[in-house]
Design an enzyme around this catalytic site. Structure first.
Site, short mmCIF file in Angstrom:
data_model
loop_
_atom_site.label_atom_id
_atom_site.label_comp_id
_atom_site.label_asym_id
_atom_site.label_seq_id
_atom_site.Cartn_x
_atom_site.Cartn_y
_atom_site.Cartn_z
N HIS A 307 0.84 -1.18 0.00
CA HIS A 307 0.00 0.00 0.00
C HIS A 307 0.88 1.23 0.00
O HIS A 307 1.93 1.23 0.65
CB HIS A 307 -0.93 0.02 1.22
CG HIS A 307 -2.09 0.91 1.03
ND1 HIS A 307 -2.00 2.27 1.23
CD2 HIS A 307 -3.34 0.66 0.60
CE1 HIS A 307 -3.17 2.80 0.96
NE2 HIS A 307 -4.00 1.87 0.56
N ASP A 364 -8.12 -5.08 0.13
CA ASP A 364 -8.74 -5.92 -0.90
C ASP A 364 -8.25 -7.35 -0.92
O ASP A 364 -8.68 -8.14 -1.74
CB ASP A 364 -8.58 -5.26 -2.27
CG ASP A 364 -9.58 -4.13 -2.37
OD1 ASP A 364 -10.69 -4.32 -1.85
OD2 ASP A 364 -9.25 -3.07 -2.90
N1 ACO Z 1 4.20 -7.81 -4.78
C1 ACO Z 1 5.57 -7.84 -4.92
N2 ACO Z 1 6.35 -6.75 -4.74
C2 ACO Z 1 5.77 -5.61 -4.43
C3 ACO Z 1 4.37 -5.49 -4.27
C4 ACO Z 1 3.60 -6.64 -4.46
N3 ACO Z 1 2.27 -6.59 -4.32
N4 ACO Z 1 4.06 -4.21 -3.96
C5 ACO Z 1 5.22 -3.55 -3.93
N5 ACO Z 1 6.25 -4.38 -4.20
C6 ACO Z 1 7.69 -4.03 -4.20
C7 ACO Z 1 8.08 -3.24 -5.42
O1 ACO Z 1 8.52 -4.06 -6.47
C8 ACO Z 1 9.18 -2.35 -4.87
O2 ACO Z 1 10.33 -3.15 -4.73
P1 ACO Z 1 11.80 -2.51 -4.93
O3 ACO Z 1 11.96 -1.53 -3.81
O4 ACO Z 1 12.74 -3.65 -4.86
O5 ACO Z 1 11.78 -1.85 -6.28
C9 ACO Z 1 8.72 -2.04 -3.44
O6 ACO Z 1 7.89 -3.16 -3.08
C10 ACO Z 1 7.93 -0.74 -3.32
O7 ACO Z 1 6.82 -0.81 -4.24
P2 ACO Z 1 6.24 0.42 -5.05
O8 ACO Z 1 5.52 -0.09 -6.23
O9 ACO Z 1 7.35 1.42 -5.29
O10 ACO Z 1 5.25 1.04 -3.98
P3 ACO Z 1 4.10 2.06 -4.28
O11 ACO Z 1 3.79 2.72 -3.00
O12 ACO Z 1 4.43 2.91 -5.46
O13 ACO Z 1 2.89 1.10 -4.74
C11 ACO Z 1 1.03 -0.38 -4.65
C12 ACO Z 1 1.89 0.67 -3.90
C13 ACO Z 1 0.67 0.16 -6.04
C14 ACO Z 1 -0.24 -0.61 -3.87
C15 ACO Z 1 1.87 -1.68 -4.78
O14 ACO Z 1 2.18 -2.18 -3.49
C16 ACO Z 1 1.14 -2.76 -5.59
O15 ACO Z 1 1.26 -2.77 -6.82
N6 ACO Z 1 0.36 -3.69 -4.91
C17 ACO Z 1 -0.41 -4.69 -5.61
C18 ACO Z 1 -1.70 -4.07 -6.14
C19 ACO Z 1 -2.70 -3.80 -5.03
O16 ACO Z 1 -2.99 -4.63 -4.18
N7 ACO Z 1 -3.29 -2.59 -5.10
C20 ACO Z 1 -4.35 -2.19 -4.17
C21 ACO Z 1 -3.87 -1.12 -3.25
S1 ACO Z 1 -5.14 -0.78 -2.06
C22 ACO Z 1 -6.24 0.15 -2.88
O17 ACO Z 1 -5.98 0.91 -3.78
C23 ACO Z 1 -7.60 0.00 -2.46
#
Ligand code: ACO
Length: 428
Positions: A307, A364
């Site tokens: 998140h 979710d």
């Molecule tokens: N699975 C694996 N790795 C992940 C995940 C995941 N679900 N989420 C983040 N990471 C990793 C990234 O690859 C990144 O790794 P790195 O530092 O080695 O490059 C690190 O964790 C940080 O992730 P970001 O994408 O930079 O974090 P950001 O805050 O931009 O994104 C997000 C947050 C979009 C929610 C992300 O965690 C994600 O894509 N999750 C899966 C989709 C999801 O469940 N979305 C719903 C969010 S809740 C909502 O909107 C109601």
């Protein structure tokens, strides 16, 4: 004495005021930065940028706090009705019984949609994604109410549009489902409460009696409350930016629905179930999928994990996980996907990759399992989220317009070609 931030740039010192919120959150007010220095700030994804002051929702992602207008999400999800929470978000205080009855009755009066809109539904292919249908239908409402085109016409006109949206969104949502099945549309039944009426329009058939199970409407009530607002997330920020151009409220909410649809935002609830089904069909080897999620050469992510603002736990996920166990037990549903979800959560939470990046299940991760138990089809999950988020979007839009915020218009740093002469096509 209020704090001052100092910026040293090319030997010169510039001062900027610090703004402090009621929960001691602090921001450096750089609104005069460009005028004073000629520089702008760069913050892709707005990870550190506050776009507004807001008195609607407070969250502390480090500690896992979420409050609407000061009331904890735990108390609201336990004790309130969705329309009570909608009133709280939109008008700022919990309604008295008289206010709630009047608000509920007024919404109930607006549950019907114009008969002409049925033709719009029928023109969509059966396989149309209901989020595409919903966004279009909500924008189409503006064509039926031309007086809503000026969002600042009067307080009464604004309130009427708000009531219409709250009344009609469940009808449009349920009809997008009926249309996909090519089943007859069920008209709203105004003797039912908000959640039961939605289930009635989703599942009743003109040929037989349909009674909504109170366990189901209570579960839906809780889910909608948990999704009702979440401060400046992607779809809410979209609503505030679109609304800042003084676009009408229907088109503004339609833009919010489109932003919500993406798999990294509200679309994640559909993706979670599809991911769990994929793992199940692949033999249920959770470790293999956790490895894939960690592999930087693999685009797979654990949907429902991570998140932008919660870096400890998502308080909504805690409530939902408990509700999920309760509801499945009460409805006597044994969903094998729940076992996979729990195993996946356990493996991921113990894994260094997820621990070091503070990746936890979000709201979710479990909501889809509850929706499945309520017989809501997977493609409708994000639509359910939109119904829940509607009061949040409306309240944020109302706060933004009433606060006289300027049009949203970020700047950029240009990195393209410098000036060059046009080249005739024969010479390229
Ligand atoms: N699975 C694996 N790795 C992940 C995940 C995941 N679900 N989420 C983040 N990471 C990793 C990234 O690859 C990144 O790794 P790195 O530092 O080695 O490059 C690190 O964790 C940080 O992730 P970001 O994408 O930079 O974090 P950001 O805050 O931009 O994104 C997000 C947050 C979009 C929610 C992300 O965690 C994600 O894509 N999750 C899966 C989709 C999801 O469940 N979305 C719903 C969010 S809740 C909502 O909107 C109601």
């Amino acid at each position: 004495m209020s704090e001052i931030a100092k910026l040293e740039l090319n030997g010169e010192i510039f001062e900027f005021p610090v703004i402090e919120g009621t929960e001691n959150e602090k921001a450096i007010d750089i609104s005069s930065l460009r005028t004073k220095t000629g520089y702008i700030t760069m913050d892709p994804g707005f990870k550190n940028t506050g776009s507004c002051e807001s008195s609607i929702t407070y969250l502390d992602g480090e500690v896992g706090i979420l409050r609407y207008r000061g009331y904890s999400i735990e108390q609201l999800a336990e004790k309130a009705s969705f329309l009570e929470v909608a009133y709280l978000l939109i008008y700022g205080s919990l309604p008295t019984q008289i206010e709630l009855t009047s608000f509920t009755n007024s919404i109930t009066k607006h549950t019907l949609v114009a008969e002409d809109m049925k033709q719009f539904f029928e023109a969509y292919p059966a396989k149309a994604h209901p989020m595409g249908v919903l966004a279009s239908m909500v924008c189409s409402l503006s064509t039926f109410y031309p007086e809503s085109l000026d969002p600042n016409r009067s307080k009464e006109a604004k309130d009427l549009t708000i009531l219409r949206l709250l009344g009609k969104l469940p009808t449009l949502a349920a009809w997008s489902h009926k249309n996909a099945l090519r089943h007859p549309f069920m008209y709203p039944k105004n003797s039912l409460d908000y959640c039961s009426n939605f289930m009635h329009m989703m599942f009743a058939m003109p040929t037989e009696e349909y009674t909504v199970d109170p366990v189901i409407s209570a579960a839906l009530n809780k889910l909608l409350i948990l999704h009702a607002d979440h401060e400046q997330n992607c779809s809410t920020a979209t609503v505030r930016v679109v609304g800042s151009s003084q676009s009408n409220l229907y088109s503004t909410i339609s833009a919010g629905i489109s932003a919500l649809w993406g798999p990294l935002h509200g679309g994640a609830n559909q993706e979670v179930i599809e991911m769990l089904e994929q793992i199940q069909n692949d033999g249920g080897d959770v470790d293999k999928w956790v490895l894939k999620a960690k592999d930087k050469n693999d685009t797979f992510r654990l949907m429902g994990f991570g998140h932008r603002v919660y870096k400890n736990f998502d308080p909504r996920a805690n409530i939902i996980k408990k509700a999920c166990d309760d509801i499945l037990e009460k409805l006597n549903v044994n969903d094998p996907l729940l076992a996979i979800a729990k195993k996946l959560e356990k493996v991921a939470l113990e894994d260094e990759y997820f621990k070091t990046r503070n990746l936890y299940p979000n709201v979710d991760f479990y909501s889809g399992i509850i929706y499945r138990a309520l017989n809501i089809p997977t493609e409708m999950f994000t639509v359910m989220f939109a119904i829940g988020r509607l009061p949040g979007w409306i309240s944020q839009w109302k706060e933004m317009t009433e606060g006289g915020e300027p049009i949203g218009r970020p700047r950029q740093i240009y990195t393209g070609a410098t000036e060059r002469d046009y080249v005739e096509i024969s010479k390229r």
